[in-house]
Design an enzyme around this catalytic site. Sequence first.
Site, mmCIF file in Angstrom:
data_model
loop_
_atom_site.group_PDB
_atom_site.id
_atom_site.type_symbol
_atom_site.label_atom_id
_atom_site.label_comp_id
_atom_site.label_asym_id
_atom_site.label_seq_id
_atom_site.Cartn_x
_atom_site.Cartn_y
_atom_site.Cartn_z
ATOM 1 N N LEU A 37 57.941 20.389 36.203
ATOM 2 C CA LEU A 37 58.326 21.553 35.530
ATOM 3 C C LEU A 37 59.723 21.783 35.403
ATOM 4 O O LEU A 37 60.462 21.272 36.541
ATOM 5 C CB LEU A 37 57.824 22.816 36.214
ATOM 6 C CG LEU A 37 56.403 23.126 36.137
ATOM 7 C CD1 LEU A 37 55.834 24.481 36.667
ATOM 8 C CD2 LEU A 37 55.727 22.870 34.619
ATOM 9 N N HIS A 53 59.806 27.851 39.758
ATOM 10 C CA HIS A 53 60.671 29.004 40.347
ATOM 11 C C HIS A 53 59.629 30.101 41.075
ATOM 12 O O HIS A 53 60.249 30.647 42.214
ATOM 13 C CB HIS A 53 61.339 29.842 39.172
ATOM 14 C CG HIS A 53 62.427 29.063 38.581
ATOM 15 N ND1 HIS A 53 62.350 28.563 37.149
ATOM 16 C CD2 HIS A 53 63.833 28.348 38.965
ATOM 17 C CE1 HIS A 53 63.338 27.683 36.753
ATOM 18 N NE2 HIS A 53 64.244 27.672 37.785
ATOM 19 N N LYS A 85 62.694 19.162 43.459
ATOM 20 C CA LYS A 85 62.844 18.387 42.161
ATOM 21 C C LYS A 85 64.360 18.025 42.030
ATOM 22 O O LYS A 85 64.645 16.895 41.443
ATOM 23 C CB LYS A 85 62.503 19.246 40.957
ATOM 24 C CG LYS A 85 62.689 18.491 39.430
ATOM 25 C CD LYS A 85 62.281 19.436 38.639
ATOM 26 C CE LYS A 85 62.784 18.705 37.018
ATOM 27 N NZ LYS A 85 64.176 19.028 36.840
ATOM 28 N N HIS A 100 60.164 29.274 35.457
ATOM 29 C CA HIS A 100 58.812 28.906 35.378
ATOM 30 C C HIS A 100 57.921 28.960 36.497
ATOM 31 O O HIS A 100 58.407 29.302 37.609
ATOM 32 C CB HIS A 100 58.991 27.650 34.498
ATOM 33 C CG HIS A 100 59.654 26.726 35.330
ATOM 34 N ND1 HIS A 100 59.444 26.274 36.527
ATOM 35 C CD2 HIS A 100 60.937 25.984 34.710
ATOM 36 C CE1 HIS A 100 60.458 25.334 36.908
ATOM 37 N NE2 HIS A 100 61.235 25.342 35.940
#
Length: 301
Positions: free
Chosen positions: A205, A54, A170, A51
Amino acid sequence: MARGKQPAKAHRAPKVRRAVVTYTVADFESAFWPDEQPVDNAVVMTMGALHAGHAALIRAARKQVGPEGRVAVTVFVNPLQFGAGEDLERYPRSLDEDVQLAEEAGADVVFAPTADEVYPNGEPQVRLAAGPMGERFEGATRPGHFDGVLTVVAKLLHITDPDFAFFGEKDAQQLAIVQRMTADLDFDVEIVGVPTIREEDGLALSSRNRYLSEEDRAHALALSKALFAGRDAAAQGPKAVREAAAAVLDTAEGVTLDYLALIDPHDFVEAADDFQGEAVLAVAATVGSTRLIDNVRLICR
Protein backbone atom coordinates in the site's frame (compact mmCIF):
# COMPACT_ATOMS: atom_id res chain seq x y z
CA MET A 1 21.77 18.26 26.75
CA ALA A 2 21.66 14.49 26.63
CA ARG A 3 19.01 12.90 28.79
CA GLY A 4 17.96 9.36 29.54
CA LYS A 5 14.46 8.03 29.14
CA GLN A 6 12.40 9.60 31.89
CA PRO A 7 9.46 8.10 33.79
CA ALA A 8 5.99 8.58 32.33
CA LYS A 9 5.54 12.23 31.44
CA ALA A 10 2.95 14.31 33.25
CA HIS A 11 0.93 14.94 30.11
CA ARG A 12 -2.80 15.09 29.92
CA ALA A 13 -5.50 12.71 28.72
CA PRO A 14 -8.15 13.48 26.11
CA LYS A 15 -11.70 13.98 27.31
CA VAL A 16 -13.21 12.37 24.20
CA ARG A 17 -12.11 9.81 21.63
CA ARG A 18 -13.55 11.61 18.60
CA ALA A 19 -10.71 13.15 16.62
CA VAL A 20 -10.28 16.90 16.87
CA VAL A 21 -8.76 18.62 13.82
CA THR A 22 -6.19 21.31 14.59
CA TYR A 23 -4.16 23.57 12.32
CA THR A 24 -1.90 25.51 14.69
CA VAL A 25 0.54 24.45 17.39
CA ALA A 26 -1.45 26.32 20.01
CA ASP A 27 -4.72 24.63 19.04
CA PHE A 28 -3.03 21.23 18.92
CA GLU A 29 -1.65 21.65 22.42
CA SER A 30 -5.03 22.78 23.74
CA ALA A 31 -6.85 19.83 22.16
CA PHE A 32 -4.24 17.18 22.94
CA TRP A 33 -3.58 18.17 26.57
CA PRO A 34 -6.90 19.35 28.06
CA ASP A 35 -6.15 18.30 31.66
CA GLU A 36 -3.32 17.18 33.91
CA GLN A 37 -3.85 13.41 34.12
CA PRO A 38 -0.56 11.59 33.31
CA VAL A 39 -0.87 9.17 30.38
CA ASP A 40 1.31 7.79 27.60
CA ASN A 41 0.98 9.40 24.20
CA ALA A 42 1.91 8.46 20.66
CA VAL A 43 2.21 10.13 17.28
CA VAL A 44 1.83 8.85 13.73
CA MET A 45 3.39 11.22 11.20
CA THR A 46 1.91 11.20 7.69
CA MET A 47 1.74 13.28 4.54
CA GLY A 48 -1.96 12.56 4.19
CA ALA A 49 -3.75 10.51 1.53
CA LEU A 50 -4.24 7.96 4.27
CA HIS A 51 -4.92 4.30 3.51
CA ALA A 52 -5.08 0.99 5.36
CA GLY A 53 -1.33 1.08 5.98
CA HIS A 54 -1.68 4.31 7.92
CA ALA A 55 -4.69 2.88 9.75
CA ALA A 56 -2.47 0.00 10.91
CA LEU A 57 0.02 2.51 12.33
CA ILE A 58 -2.73 4.36 14.18
CA ARG A 59 -4.21 1.14 15.57
CA ALA A 60 -0.73 0.06 16.73
CA ALA A 61 -0.31 3.42 18.45
CA ARG A 62 -3.69 3.09 20.16
CA LYS A 63 -2.84 -0.42 21.33
CA GLN A 64 0.48 0.79 22.72
CA VAL A 65 -0.91 3.67 24.79
CA GLY A 66 -4.18 1.98 25.73
CA PRO A 67 -7.70 3.40 25.85
CA GLU A 68 -6.74 6.20 28.24
CA GLY A 69 -3.65 7.26 26.28
CA ARG A 70 -3.43 9.84 23.51
CA VAL A 71 -2.83 9.30 19.79
CA ALA A 72 -1.99 12.18 17.47
CA VAL A 73 -1.86 11.95 13.70
CA THR A 74 0.02 14.64 11.81
CA VAL A 75 -0.92 15.41 8.20
CA PHE A 76 1.70 17.58 6.54
CA VAL A 77 3.13 17.44 3.02
CA ASN A 78 6.66 18.51 3.87
CA PRO A 79 8.23 20.59 1.07
CA LEU A 80 11.75 20.04 2.41
CA GLN A 81 11.79 16.38 1.41
CA PHE A 82 10.79 16.94 -2.23
CA GLY A 83 13.48 17.60 -4.80
CA ALA A 84 13.29 19.50 -8.07
CA GLY A 85 10.89 17.84 -10.50
CA GLU A 86 9.31 15.62 -7.84
CA ASP A 87 5.58 15.44 -7.16
CA LEU A 88 5.10 18.04 -4.41
CA GLU A 89 2.33 19.91 -6.19
CA ARG A 90 0.42 16.84 -7.34
CA TYR A 91 0.92 14.85 -4.15
CA PRO A 92 -2.62 13.75 -3.17
CA ARG A 93 -4.37 15.79 -0.50
CA SER A 94 -7.64 14.56 1.03
CA LEU A 95 -7.92 15.93 4.56
CA ASP A 96 -11.62 15.19 5.13
CA GLU A 97 -11.15 11.53 4.23
CA ASP A 98 -7.91 11.42 6.22
CA VAL A 99 -9.65 12.68 9.36
CA GLN A 100 -12.37 10.05 9.02
CA LEU A 101 -9.85 7.22 8.64
CA ALA A 102 -7.70 8.51 11.50
CA GLU A 103 -10.71 8.78 13.80
CA GLU A 104 -11.98 5.30 12.93
CA ALA A 105 -8.50 3.86 13.59
CA GLY A 106 -8.29 5.45 17.03
CA ALA A 107 -6.77 8.93 16.76
CA ASP A 108 -7.63 11.62 19.29
CA VAL A 109 -6.24 14.62 17.44
CA VAL A 110 -5.29 15.31 13.81
CA PHE A 111 -2.69 18.05 13.39
CA ALA A 112 -2.79 19.44 9.83
CA PRO A 113 -0.59 22.55 9.80
CA THR A 114 0.40 24.74 6.87
CA ALA A 115 4.02 25.12 5.84
CA ASP A 116 4.02 28.58 7.42
CA GLU A 117 2.95 27.07 10.74
CA VAL A 118 5.68 24.41 10.68
CA TYR A 119 8.33 26.79 9.32
CA PRO A 120 7.26 30.21 10.70
CA ASN A 121 10.60 31.79 9.80
CA GLY A 122 10.45 30.64 6.20
CA GLU A 123 12.61 27.94 4.68
CA PRO A 124 14.89 26.68 7.46
CA GLN A 125 18.44 27.95 7.25
CA VAL A 126 19.56 25.26 9.70
CA ARG A 127 18.52 21.65 9.10
CA LEU A 128 19.38 18.22 10.38
CA ALA A 129 21.71 16.21 8.16
CA ALA A 130 21.12 12.51 7.66
CA GLY A 131 24.84 11.89 7.09
CA PRO A 132 26.15 8.78 5.32
CA MET A 133 22.97 6.79 6.01
CA GLY A 134 21.03 9.38 4.05
CA GLU A 135 23.30 9.34 1.02
CA ARG A 136 22.69 5.74 -0.05
CA PHE A 137 19.86 4.13 -2.01
CA GLU A 138 16.91 6.55 -1.70
CA GLY A 139 19.31 9.30 -0.69
CA ALA A 140 21.47 8.76 -3.77
CA THR A 141 18.43 9.06 -6.03
CA ARG A 142 16.91 11.93 -4.06
CA PRO A 143 19.76 14.09 -2.68
CA GLY A 144 18.77 15.99 0.44
CA HIS A 145 15.54 14.02 0.86
CA PHE A 146 16.39 12.57 4.25
CA ASP A 147 17.72 15.89 5.54
CA GLY A 148 14.22 17.24 4.90
CA VAL A 149 12.63 14.19 6.52
CA LEU A 150 14.71 14.45 9.69
CA THR A 151 14.19 18.19 9.99
CA VAL A 152 10.40 17.89 9.96
CA VAL A 153 10.37 14.73 12.11
CA ALA A 154 12.47 16.52 14.74
CA LYS A 155 10.13 19.53 14.69
CA LEU A 156 7.01 17.37 14.95
CA LEU A 157 8.54 15.37 17.80
CA HIS A 158 9.13 18.61 19.68
CA ILE A 159 5.56 19.79 19.01
CA THR A 160 3.78 16.54 19.85
CA ASP A 161 6.20 15.39 22.59
CA PRO A 162 5.30 11.69 22.32
CA ASP A 163 6.44 8.70 24.31
CA PHE A 164 6.14 6.61 21.13
CA ALA A 165 6.30 7.46 17.42
CA PHE A 166 5.12 4.92 14.85
CA PHE A 167 6.58 4.56 11.35
CA GLY A 168 5.93 2.01 8.61
CA GLU A 169 8.53 -0.57 7.70
CA LYS A 170 7.68 0.03 4.04
CA ASP A 171 9.91 3.12 4.22
CA ALA A 172 12.73 1.04 5.64
CA GLN A 173 15.53 3.54 5.13
CA GLN A 174 13.48 6.34 6.63
CA LEU A 175 12.68 4.17 9.66
CA ALA A 176 16.35 3.28 10.14
CA ILE A 177 17.49 6.90 9.86
CA VAL A 178 14.82 8.21 12.25
CA GLN A 179 15.75 5.51 14.77
CA ARG A 180 19.41 6.47 14.44
CA MET A 181 18.63 10.19 14.79
CA THR A 182 16.69 9.73 18.02
CA ALA A 183 19.45 7.50 19.42
CA ASP A 184 22.37 9.71 18.35
CA LEU A 185 20.70 12.97 19.47
CA ASP A 186 19.08 11.63 22.65
CA PHE A 187 15.45 12.23 21.77
CA ASP A 188 13.26 11.00 24.61
CA VAL A 189 10.98 8.87 22.43
CA GLU A 190 10.70 5.24 21.33
CA ILE A 191 10.50 4.77 17.56
CA VAL A 192 8.29 1.81 16.67
CA GLY A 193 8.27 0.13 13.24
CA VAL A 194 5.04 -1.41 11.94
CA PRO A 195 5.04 -4.11 9.21
CA THR A 196 4.04 -3.22 5.65
CA ILE A 197 0.39 -3.66 4.74
CA ARG A 198 -0.26 -5.23 1.33
CA GLU A 199 -3.12 -5.81 -1.04
CA GLU A 200 -4.21 -9.44 -1.44
CA ASP A 201 -2.07 -9.74 -4.58
CA GLY A 202 1.04 -8.52 -2.73
CA LEU A 203 1.24 -4.87 -3.82
CA ALA A 204 2.46 -2.72 -0.94
CA LEU A 205 0.00 0.00 0.00
CA SER A 206 1.21 3.48 -0.91
CA SER A 207 -0.40 6.87 -1.36
CA ARG A 208 1.29 6.96 -4.78
CA ASN A 209 -0.55 3.83 -5.95
CA ARG A 210 -3.45 6.09 -6.97
CA TYR A 211 -1.24 7.40 -9.78
CA LEU A 212 -1.05 3.92 -11.37
CA SER A 213 -3.19 3.02 -14.35
CA GLU A 214 -4.70 -0.45 -14.44
CA GLU A 215 -1.84 -1.60 -16.67
CA ASP A 216 0.77 0.06 -14.46
CA ARG A 217 -0.65 -1.62 -11.40
CA ALA A 218 -0.34 -5.03 -13.02
CA HIS A 219 3.28 -4.27 -13.90
CA ALA A 220 3.97 -3.03 -10.36
CA LEU A 221 3.29 -6.49 -8.95
CA ALA A 222 6.73 -7.49 -10.22
CA LEU A 223 8.28 -5.59 -7.31
CA SER A 224 6.64 -7.62 -4.57
CA LYS A 225 7.05 -10.85 -6.55
CA ALA A 226 10.80 -10.18 -6.78
CA LEU A 227 11.04 -9.48 -3.06
CA PHE A 228 9.11 -12.61 -2.16
CA ALA A 229 11.33 -14.69 -4.45
CA GLY A 230 14.41 -13.27 -2.72
CA ARG A 231 12.96 -13.97 0.69
CA ASP A 232 12.22 -17.56 -0.29
CA ALA A 233 15.91 -17.99 -1.18
CA ALA A 234 17.27 -16.54 2.07
CA ALA A 235 18.32 -19.91 3.47
CA GLN A 236 20.88 -20.14 0.64
CA GLY A 237 22.54 -16.86 1.55
CA PRO A 238 22.80 -13.29 0.20
CA LYS A 239 23.93 -14.22 -3.30
CA ALA A 240 20.93 -16.50 -3.79
CA VAL A 241 18.60 -13.78 -2.48
CA ARG A 242 19.88 -11.24 -5.00
CA GLU A 243 19.81 -13.67 -7.90
CA ALA A 244 16.26 -14.86 -7.20
CA ALA A 245 14.90 -11.33 -6.96
CA ALA A 246 16.82 -10.11 -10.00
CA ALA A 247 15.50 -13.01 -12.09
CA VAL A 248 11.94 -11.77 -11.59
CA LEU A 249 12.77 -8.16 -12.41
CA ASP A 250 14.84 -9.08 -15.46
CA THR A 251 11.70 -10.34 -17.20
CA ALA A 252 9.28 -7.72 -15.81
CA GLU A 253 7.42 -5.49 -18.25
CA GLY A 254 6.84 -1.79 -17.71
CA VAL A 255 9.33 -1.53 -14.84
CA THR A 256 12.39 0.72 -14.90
CA LEU A 257 14.63 -0.41 -12.06
CA ASP A 258 16.41 2.12 -9.88
CA TYR A 259 18.00 -0.29 -7.43
CA LEU A 260 17.65 -3.75 -5.95
CA ALA A 261 19.74 -4.17 -2.82
CA LEU A 262 20.19 -6.48 0.13
CA ILE A 263 20.89 -4.22 3.08
CA ASP A 264 22.11 -4.44 6.66
CA PRO A 265 19.24 -2.65 8.47
CA HIS A 266 21.42 -1.25 11.24
CA ASP A 267 23.53 1.10 9.14
CA PHE A 268 21.87 0.68 5.73
CA VAL A 269 24.90 -0.51 3.79
CA GLU A 270 24.90 -3.29 1.20
CA ALA A 271 25.20 -6.71 2.86
CA ALA A 272 28.32 -8.69 1.95
CA ASP A 273 28.02 -12.12 0.32
CA ASP A 274 28.91 -13.80 3.63
CA PHE A 275 26.39 -11.74 5.63
CA GLN A 276 24.25 -13.64 8.12
CA GLY A 277 21.29 -12.41 10.11
CA GLU A 278 18.38 -10.05 9.54
CA ALA A 279 18.53 -8.04 6.32
CA VAL A 280 16.28 -5.82 4.25
CA LEU A 281 15.78 -6.65 0.58
CA ALA A 282 14.76 -3.34 -0.97
CA VAL A 283 13.69 -2.30 -4.44
CA ALA A 284 12.91 1.02 -6.10
CA ALA A 285 11.56 1.35 -9.62
CA THR A 286 9.47 3.55 -11.86
CA VAL A 287 6.26 2.04 -13.17
CA GLY A 288 4.60 4.22 -15.77
CA SER A 289 5.37 7.67 -14.43
CA THR A 290 5.26 6.66 -10.77
CA ARG A 291 8.26 5.83 -8.63
CA LEU A 292 7.58 3.06 -6.12
CA ILE A 293 9.60 1.54 -3.31
CA ASP A 294 9.11 -1.71 -1.42
CA ASN A 295 11.07 -4.09 0.81
CA VAL A 296 10.88 -7.26 2.82
CA ARG A 297 12.77 -8.33 5.91
CA LEU A 298 14.44 -11.72 5.85
CA ILE A 299 17.04 -13.83 7.64
CA CYS A 300 20.15 -14.79 5.70
CA ARG A 301 21.71 -18.07 6.75
